[in-house]
Design a protein around this motif. Structure first.
Motif, mmCIF file in Angstrom:
data_model
loop_
_atom_site.group_PDB
_atom_site.id
_atom_site.type_symbol
_atom_site.label_atom_id
_atom_site.label_comp_id
_atom_site.label_asym_id
_atom_site.label_seq_id
_atom_site.Cartn_x
_atom_site.Cartn_y
_atom_site.Cartn_z
ATOM 1 N N GLU A 488 0.822 -1.198 0.000
ATOM 2 C CA GLU A 488 0.000 0.000 0.000
ATOM 3 C C GLU A 488 0.856 1.248 0.000
ATOM 4 O O GLU A 488 0.611 2.196 -0.749
ATOM 5 C CB GLU A 488 -0.935 -0.018 1.213
ATOM 6 N N CYS A 558 -2.112 -15.211 -6.631
ATOM 7 C CA CYS A 558 -1.608 -14.825 -5.319
ATOM 8 C C CYS A 558 -0.590 -15.840 -4.822
ATOM 9 O O CYS A 558 -0.567 -16.996 -5.260
ATOM 10 C CB CYS A 558 -2.783 -14.731 -4.336
ATOM 11 N N CYS A 564 -7.298 -14.741 -3.116
ATOM 12 C CA CYS A 564 -7.477 -13.602 -4.022
ATOM 13 C C CYS A 564 -8.689 -12.788 -3.573
ATOM 14 O O CYS A 564 -9.798 -13.325 -3.459
ATOM 15 C CB CYS A 564 -7.696 -14.069 -5.460
ATOM 16 N N ASN A 565 -8.479 -11.497 -3.319
ATOM 17 C CA ASN A 565 -9.567 -10.572 -3.027
ATOM 18 C C ASN A 565 -9.836 -9.782 -4.298
ATOM 19 O O ASN A 565 -9.138 -8.803 -4.607
ATOM 20 C CB ASN A 565 -9.177 -9.630 -1.882
ATOM 21 N N GLU A 567 -12.271 -7.911 -5.220
ATOM 22 C CA GLU A 567 -12.790 -6.557 -5.092
ATOM 23 C C GLU A 567 -11.671 -5.566 -4.811
ATOM 24 O O GLU A 567 -11.607 -4.499 -5.397
ATOM 25 C CB GLU A 567 -13.836 -6.519 -3.979
ATOM 26 N N ALA A 568 -10.768 -5.965 -3.893
ATOM 27 C CA ALA A 568 -9.662 -5.065 -3.537
ATOM 28 C C ALA A 568 -8.471 -5.248 -4.439
ATOM 29 O O ALA A 568 -7.497 -4.495 -4.354
ATOM 30 C CB ALA A 568 -9.243 -5.294 -2.080
ATOM 31 N N GLN A 569 -8.515 -6.262 -5.305
ATOM 32 C CA GLN A 569 -7.400 -6.581 -6.190
ATOM 33 C C GLN A 569 -6.125 -6.817 -5.394
ATOM 34 O O GLN A 569 -5.039 -6.334 -5.725
ATOM 35 C CB GLN A 569 -7.191 -5.469 -7.239
ATOM 36 N N THR A 570 -6.266 -7.601 -4.335
ATOM 37 C CA THR A 570 -5.117 -7.913 -3.472
ATOM 38 C C THR A 570 -5.148 -9.395 -3.130
ATOM 39 O O THR A 570 -6.095 -10.126 -3.449
ATOM 40 C CB THR A 570 -5.172 -7.098 -2.171
ATOM 41 N N GLU A 572 -4.766 -11.822 0.231
ATOM 42 C CA GLU A 572 -4.897 -11.678 1.675
ATOM 43 C C GLU A 572 -4.819 -13.038 2.358
ATOM 44 O O GLU A 572 -5.176 -14.071 1.787
ATOM 45 C CB GLU A 572 -6.242 -11.007 2.011
ATOM 46 N N SER A 577 -2.234 -7.718 3.477
ATOM 47 C CA SER A 577 -2.821 -7.654 2.135
ATOM 48 C C SER A 577 -1.759 -7.171 1.169
ATOM 49 O O SER A 577 -1.133 -6.127 1.380
ATOM 50 C CB SER A 577 -4.012 -6.694 2.119
ATOM 51 N N PRO A 579 -0.576 -6.704 -3.154
ATOM 52 C CA PRO A 579 -1.143 -6.709 -4.516
ATOM 53 C C PRO A 579 -1.010 -8.071 -5.141
ATOM 54 O O PRO A 579 -0.078 -8.814 -4.851
ATOM 55 C CB PRO A 579 -0.300 -5.666 -5.260
ATOM 56 N N TRP A 580 -1.955 -8.362 -5.986
ATOM 57 C CA TRP A 580 -1.850 -9.638 -6.658
ATOM 58 C C TRP A 580 -0.911 -9.531 -7.854
ATOM 59 O O TRP A 580 -0.479 -8.452 -8.237
ATOM 60 C CB TRP A 580 -3.215 -10.156 -7.079
#
Length: 1572
Positions: A488, A558, A564-565, A567-570, A572, A577, A579-580
């Motif tokens: 982030e 990931c 894989c999230n 919605e957040a494109q991450t 976790e 969290s 980035p993917w």
């Protein structure tokens, strides 16, 4: 031979080096690539392909592809790489010497008597001489290599080091020197110091210095700028370097600096080009600083010299401070707590030569200079921090001094006490010929030593520029060992400090290694350490992490253990969290057995994917095994999840992930197709459902047993209903997007079983035939469908078409309607059409309707109603609503249909509606007149022709021209546009006669034009408007202002007239203007400014005073408004056209004098030249400017150029030249017995005492003896004008008088000359001569014409000819001269005009001969023609036409056609041809004295009697034929009397009165020309 072997070895030794042609160096294994702009660059591949863009290159075995920006071959596509600049090092490879050899011619002889090639140099090796492949070389210590002169050999003799020159400034004492860019200043001890500024000012305190352009303020320790008065700190000086004694022995030009210690600028010093001194401060093994300076690292990792001993090097790598001071980077000063001084700027260090390079090795391939620190870069290579034992910052760009920490946020180096700027690293030195020891990533890739291999989003490898680094989850960055990636914040953190993360660089691709990939399936693989993941296209992509988790969006993945999230494109795991990663394409394996998941017999998906139907009815591959295929036919979800079409996600009640996009399936080849048959011609792939399309064909719904939606485009899964409004499929529980169908497969070689529409068209089975707007057939993609009234759409059985909502309704549900598609055209079938007329037809089930063009169009409905706009139609029982563009019956309104062109029948008898004898319209149309007077066809029977001549209305309606509609009080419809009528051929023309020469087509009206001719108004009994351009229908009046036709009730546009038809061979009945001119019937003769006649195109018209325009009878000319007015209405005036020149009329002119006359109805006025001009008005007033005139009763206003009478002012008229009379005796005004002036002039004396003529009668001779003025005026020599009661006019210049002793200029008259006796006149007439004047005559049957160019008479070789106005040509009788085309015209016949020849002016001319020119004569009844030799020849034709080839002639009235060698003449619209007649040459004879009976001279030696004819008996001899004007036969033995023709048999045949005006009689008799 030995010499060449030596040379070849030498060339190989040079070529073997990795040296580019321009001297640049590339690494071993690289390729030199040329660039026209930048020389050579290096491609990192061996034997690389250099791309044409001169920027990139590709590996061997591939080719450059600009479109893809990559390198391609038959198996793969990879990105191309950018070339790097070739190294231009001071180190270049040395040259290998070759052995010397025994003697040979032209060789260089070495001291030991051995020899080298001529272009080599002999150099001493270890034991003997060798040959260096350089003309001037030096031998290296190993005795085997050599270098160019000006270079030194390296310690291993493998390289050549270019000698560098060090530049210094020598101070005035001759032993002290300062670095270049500094200034020598004297110190308080009497020594020299260096001011670290060029051209500095040495201050009086002998401690400081100031920059150039400033003065020293020692008291305040400031430097004050001379102009701006800006204050700056003083500079401290550094000790100068004292040169060693051996250095002073070198010859160096020196200009001493005379520094007395006062404040002055140093004089210019000369830089010394010297090698490094042995007394320098060594920085490392390659660099040194002058004595008394301090070595400091630069940002580039090299060395710079601080111009102070034991100085403090500032952290910005640019400046330094004196010993004991600290660098204040913020203030840019040096401080010690007491005083702040400016810091000094470092200068480059001296590069040592002949030293062994000892670098700080970074790895086996890179090194940094001594005293620097190796630091990793973001690219995974090495950079050099310009400080020893420095701290490498985490951003991979900067570094800090030892003991400090990098503050990435502040971009400084801190230790808790002081903050200094950080340093920027510079690239490390690339070692050559070293063994590469990289960190292997896998079998194909590696990273440099000291880096860490990290996976990239593409599935390959990248290098993190730190050892044992942490690879971040975004596959782009990495962090130092012991830190964690904060995706982030884009930093690396360990709980204590946060540093920027590093960017990875591409890994090194190993060559010639065995690839060990992670196999995805039999065709694809991923690099080792990655994970195979399915893509949306159904193929494979590589997640750049081992054992990674493949995300449901088929794009990202990931790390292991994370989720894989979407919605957040991450990625976790409940704790952190990240980035993917983005996956990259997998490697396509070659020559492997494909094991796919079969979809059907023709398609398959890669292993590990799921076959899903597409909207097109084919197969797509969901990149997941056992996936769930979504109802939108585009996406799919992982096993165990459901497709959420609204959210575009895959859900299982716990987590929502993006859905995957499917990719096209693999098409199998050579497999048996097992499709779902739709009909005999189409099929859909297995597992799909056949659905009808709007075009009537088949489309495939990508689901088995699917529900076909009513819009013919989409379909729904089994058990669901199509919601057309929401565009979804619903079952009461869930709503999913519908699927789009794809075209069905067209079967080949199958028997077509269609639904027949008619004998020519059919629709596929399961569809319904519906009529189209074009009258053909379209197919509704539903069985027993309802065809909508718009002819475009249809509805399912049991539903009604709602045209307004564009839906199909049954009271319960509303669905979109379907669009029909063209029907199938059957071949080889008998066409049974609905006949429109004998030439056109419409398909069965349609209705014939007329078009605006008058042809036929087909309404795609049986028994349809044809709309009044000629474009649309309505179903039976409905009415056309033109305003709403719908069809209505009081209950429902539907769109109307558009008609299509009818079918043109061939080989049918045309039965048209005849308009007149030349034009016709198709059956069912109405003939209407056009503006051009022809016919156009209104595409309706018994139609009403509108007054604009362009449109028409249906029967029973009236044309509303303003609204452009047709109205009957109830409904208003658009009007129709007429189309051209059919021109009939070979029909008798029956026109409306205008006069004897012009006519208009039947049903039109003859109207006069502005040119006085006729134009045709395209209406019967029309009203001709006063502008001579337009006309109005019968019963209407022309409104010229509004350009309309009005009758008090309606106003319609007026019509434009078209030219009338010119009749041929008709008797002309014109309105006579005078005896020479006439105007066409129905026009009025008006005088022109030139004094001739023009024709006003109206009967009994009023001629306007400007001589150009005219007005209708009863109107007055308003010259100012350019209109015709009668107190009620104002109309434009008409422009007159030239009158017709009559021939064979007696001229009755107004005589000016005995030599000139003006046409009847004009007035004679004098010109400035003293001649006569004609004012085109009777009894006109001649203006004093001799150019213009005014009507009777008006006065000339010279200033305003108008004619005025106190009431009105009109433009004046311009006079035209008067007519020169012929056959008049010249009457001159005698000045004295020696000179005379023309009649109506005045004799005036000149300065020389001679006579001149003033061109006015009874004129006033001015005193300057040059000018004269009119009678009644006085000469004003000051203004050069003549002053009189009516104003001031310019003076006239006199012209010389002519003497009376010689013949004066002859003018033609119509009277008999008085100087000739009556007997002489009778003799001339008897001898066949026509007198032009007293001294000039022309032969009989010619015409006297005055030649302006020669100012004498000429003879036109035609009787009663028309003399053209150009004074050089003439035309036959009844022809007009056309000056623009140099032709003679008569109706539509155009012939070249005749060139006149000068007539004989001798009184002794042979009366019976045709005089040519000078002493040249032709016999009577012949014509003179110029030959191509320039001599005169005689044409044996009376009044003949001389042909342009100057060899032949033609009879009078004929035209020479040289190509066909004939004379042509149009007789009764048929072209008559006669052969060309050759022109023969007569020998010139001297002019004879007048006699009644004189002999005919054949040549100088031969004469014949006056009643005989000279005929040739041979080429050189003459004979006399005993007959006057006889015909000499071609056999040179015989002759025939005049009027006879010689025959081949030696006889004479009498001609029927052989004279050329009756040439057609001769043609009927013999059809031969005379042969002379």
């Amino acid at each position: 031979m030995q010499k060449w072997v030596v040379i070849c070895w030498a060339v190989l030794a040079v070529v073997g080096a990795d040296v580019c042609p321009d001297g640049g160096l590339c690494k071993e294994g690289e390729t030199c690539c040329n660039s026209p702009e930048n020389g050579y660059g290096c491609c990192r591949y061996e034997n690389a392909e250099c791309c044409d863009d001169h920027i990139h290159c590709c590996p061997a075995g591939t080719v450059c592809n600009k479109a893809l920006s990559g390198c391609i071959n038959t198996t793969l596509t990879i990105p191309w790489v950018k070339r790097t600049p070739a190294d231009q090092p001071k180190l270049c490879k040395s040259f290998r010497m070759i052995k010397a050899y025994e003697s040979q011619e032209d060789d260089n002889i070495c001291p030991d008597l051995s020899r080298c090639p001529a272009e080599f140099s002999c150099l001493k090796g270890l034991t003997k001489f060798g040959c260096c492949p350089l003309t001037q070389g030096i031998s290296c210590p190993d005795g085997k290599h050599c270098c160019p002169e000006g270079h030194d050999c390296s310690s291993d003799s493998r390289a050549c080091i270019k000698k560098e020159i060090v530049v210094t400034v020598l101070c005035s004492d001759g032993v002290s020197e300062c670095p270049d860019g500094t200034t020598c200043c004297e110190t308080t001890e009497g020594k020299w110091a260096c001011c670290p500024l060029p051209k500095a000012v040495c201050c009086a305190d002998k401690i400081h210095c100031c920059s150039e352009g400033t003065t020293c303020d020692v008291e305040h320790s400031k430097c004050i700028h001379s102009s701006t008065k800006k204050e700056m700190p003083m500079w401290a000086k550094l000790p100068a370097r004292v040169r060693a004694a051996w250095e002073n022995q070198k010859e160096v030009p020196v200009e001493a600096v005379n520094n007395t210690g006062t404040e002055n600028a140093p004089k210019g010093t000369t830089a010394n080009l010297l090698p490094p001194s042995a007394n320098d401060v060594p920085c490392d093994d390659t660099s040194a600083c002058p004595d008394g300076t301090t070595c400091c690292k630069t940002q580039e990792g090299g060395w710079a010299c601080c111009p102070m001993p034991e100085a403090v090097c500032c952290e910005d790598f640019i400046h330094c401070c004196p010993k004991g001071k600290k660098c204040n980077l913020e203030a840019q000063t040096c401080e010690d707590g007491l005083i702040s001084v400016p810091w000094a700027k470092k200068v480059p260090a001296i590069i040592k030569q002949k030293v062994e390079v000892k670098d700080v090795p970074c790895d086996d391939t890179s090194a940094c200079p001594d005293g620097t620190t190796c630091c990793k870069t973001q690219e995974g290579g090495w950079a050099c921090c310009p400080m020893p034992e420095a701290v490498c910052c985490e951003d991979f760009i900067h570094c800090c001094p030892k003991g400090k920490k990098c503050n990435l946020e502040a971009q400084t180096c801190e230790d808790g006490l002081i903050s200094v700027p950080w340093a920027k690293k510079v690239p490390a030195i690339i070692k050559q010929k070293v063994e590469v020891k990289d960190v292997p990533c896998d079998d194909t890739s590696a990273c440099p030593d000291g880096t860490t291999c990290c996976k990239t989003q593409e599935g390959g490898w990248a290098c993190c520029p730190m050892p044992e680094a942490v690879c971040c989850e975004d596959f782009i960055h990495c962090c130092p060992k012991g830190k964690k990636c904060n995706l982030e914040a884009q930093t690396c953190e360990d709980g204590l400090i946060s540093v920027p993360w590093a960017k990875k660089v591409p890994a090194i691709i190993k060559q010639k290694v065995e690839v060990k990939d992670v196999p995805c399936d039999d065709t694809s693989a991923c690099p080792d350490g990655t994970t195979c993941c399915k893509t949306q296209e159904g193929g494979w992509a590589c997640c750049p992490m081992p054992e990674a988790v493949c995300c449901e969006d088929f794009i990202h993945c990931c790390p292991k253990g994370k989720k894989c999230n979407l919605e957040a494109q991450t990625c976790e795991d409940g704790l952190i969290s990240v980035p993917w990663a983005k996956k990259v394409p997998a490697i396509i394996k070659q020559k492997v057995e494909v094991k796919d998941v079969p979809c059907d017999d023709t398609s398959a998906c890669p292993d590990g994917t799921t076959c899903c139907k597409t909207q097109e009815g084919g197969w797509a591959c969901c990149p997941m095994p056992e996936a769930v295929c979504c109802e939108d036919f585009i996406h799919c979800c992982p096993k165990g999840k459901k497709c959420n079409l609204e959210a575009q996600t895959c859900e299982d009640g716990l987590i929502s992930v993006p859905w995957a996009k499917k990719v096209p399936a693999i098409i199998k080849q050579k497999v048996e197709v097992k499709d779902v048959p739709c009909d005999d011609t189409s099929a859909c792939p297995d597992g799909t459902t056949c659905c009808k399309t709007q075009e009537g064909g088949w489309a495939c719904c990508p689901m088995p047993e699917a529900v076909c939606c009513e819009d013919f485009i989409h379909c729904c899964p089994k058990g669901k209903k199509c919601n057309l409004e929401a565009q979804t499929c619903e079952d009461g529980l869930t709503s999913v997007p519908w699927a789009k169908k794809v075209p069905a497969i067209i079967k080949q070689k199958v028997e077509v079983k269609d639904v027949p529409c008619d004998d020519a068209s059919a629709c596929p089975d399961g569809t319904t035939c519906c009529k189209t707007q074009e009258g053909g057939w379209a197919c509704c993609p539903m069985p027993e469908a309802v065809c909508c009234e718009d002819f475009i759409h249809c509805c399912p059985k049991g539903k009604k078409c709602n045209l307004e909502a564009q839906t199909c309704e049954d009271g319960l549900i509303s669905v979109p309607w379907a669009k029909k598609v063209p029907a199938i055209i059957k071949q080889k079938v008998e066409v049974k059409d609905v006949p429109c007329d004998d030439t056109s037809a419409c398909p069965d089930g349609t209705t014939c309707c007329k078009t605006q063009e008058g042809g036929w169009a087909c309404c795609p409905m049986p028994e349809a109603v044809c709309c009044e706009d000629f474009i649309h139609c309505c179903p039976k029982g409905k009415k056309c609503n033109l305003e709403a563009q719908t069809c209505e019956d009081g209950l429902i309104s539907v769109p109307w249909a558009k008609k299509v062109p009818a079918i043109i029948k061939q080989k049918v008898e045309v039965k048209d509606v005849p308009c007149d004898d030349t034009s016709a319209c198709p059956d069912g149309t109405t003939c209407c007149k056009t503006q051009e007077g022809g016919w156009a066809c209104c595409p309706m029977p018994e139609a009403v022709c509108c007054e604009d001549f362009i449109h028409c209305c249906p029967k029973g309606k009236k044309c509303n021209l303003e609204a452009q509609t047709c109205e009957d009080g109830l409904i208003s419809v658009p009007w129709a546009k007429k189309v051209p009528a059919i021109i009939k051929q070979k029909v008798e023309v029956k026109d409306v006669p205008c006069d004897d020469t012009s006519a208009c087509p039947d049903g039109t009206t003859c109207c006069k034009t502005q040119e006085g001719g006729w134009a045709c108004c395209p209406m019967p009994e029309a009203v001709c408007c006063e502008d001579f351009i337009h006309c109005c229908p019968k019963g209407k009046k022309c409104n010229l202002e509004a350009q309309t036709c009005e009758d008090g009730l309606t106003s319609v546009p007026w019509a434009k007239k078209v030219p009338a038809i010119i009749k041929q061979k008709v008797e002309v009945k014109d309105v006579p203007c005078d005896d020479t001119s006439a105007c066409p019937d129905g026009t009025t003769c008006c005088k022109t400014q030139e004094g001739g006649w023009a024709c006003c195109p109206m009967p009994e018209a009023v001629c306007c005073e400007d001589f150009i325009h005219c007005c209708p009878k009863g109107k007055k000319c308003n010259l100012e408004a350019q209109t015709c007015e009668d107190g009620l209405i104002s109309v434009p005036w008409a422009k007159k056209v030239p009158a017709i020149i009559k021939q064979k009329v007696e001229v009755k002119d107004v005589p000016c004098d005995d030599t000139s006359a003006c046409p009847d109805g004009t007035t004679c006025c004098k010109t400035q030249e003293g001649g006569w001009a004609c004012c085109p008005m009777p009894e006109a007033v001649c203006c004093e400017d001799f150019i213009h005139c005014c009507p009777k009763g008006k006065k000339c206003n010279l200033e305003a150029q108008t004619c005025e009478d106190g009431l009105t002012s009109v433009p004046w008229a311009k006079k035209v030249p008067a007519i020169i009379k012929q056959k008049v005796e010249e009457k001159k005004v005698p000045c004295d017995h020696t000179a005379a002036c023309p009649d109506n002039t005045t004799c005036c004396k000149t300065k020389e005492g001679r006579w001149a003529c003033c061109r006015m009668p009874e004129a006033v001779c001015c005193n300057d003896h040059k000018h004269c003025c009119p009678n009644g005026t006085t000469c004003d020599q000051t203004s050069m004008s003549c002053n009189g009661p009516s104003g001031s006019t310019p003076m006239l210049q006199k012209v010389p008088a002519f003497t009376t002793g010689a013949p004066t200029t002859v003018q033609p008259t119509t009277e008999s000359p008085t100087t000739s006796s009556k007997a002489e006149e009778e003799d001339k007439e008897e001898e066949g001569m026509i007198s032009c004047d007293a001294h000039t005559s022309c032969p009989q049957l010619t015409t006297c014409c005055y030649m302006k160019k020669f100012e004498k008479w000429g003879c036109c070789p035609l009787p009663e000819a028309v003399c053209c106005e150009d004074g050089s040509h003439c035309c036959p009788k009844q022809y007009k001269c056309d000056n623009s085309r140099t032709s003679c015209i008569k109706g539509e016949v155009v012939i070249p005009w005749y060139t006149k020849i000068p007539a004989i002016t001798s009184d002794e001319a042979e009366p019976s001969s045709v005089q040519c020119e000078g002493a040249n004569q032709c016999p009577e009844q012949t014509s003179c023609c110029k030959l191509f030799t320039g001599e005169w020849g005689c044409c044996p034709l009376k009044n003949a036409v001389c042909c342009p080839d100057k060899e032949h002639c033609c009879p009078q009235g004929y035209t020479c056609d040289i190509l066909s060698r004939s004379c042509q003449k149009l007789i009764m619209m048929q072209l008559e041809r006669v052969p060309l007649t050759p022109v023969y040459l007569l020998e010139p004879e001297p002019q004879l004295s007048p006699t009644k009976h004189k002999d005919i001279k054949c040549d100088d030696k031969t004469d014949c009697g006056h009643d005989e004819t000279c005929c040739r008996t041979s080429a050189t001899s003459w004979g006399c034929c005993p007959s006057p004007n006889a015909v000499c036969c071609s056999d040179m033995k015989h002759c025939c009397p005049t009027g006879y023709t010689c025959t081949k048999e030696g006889s004479c045949i009498q001609n029927s009165k052989l004279y050329w005006p009756n040439w057609h009689v001769f043609l009927a008799n013999k059809k031969r020309a005379l042969i002379v």
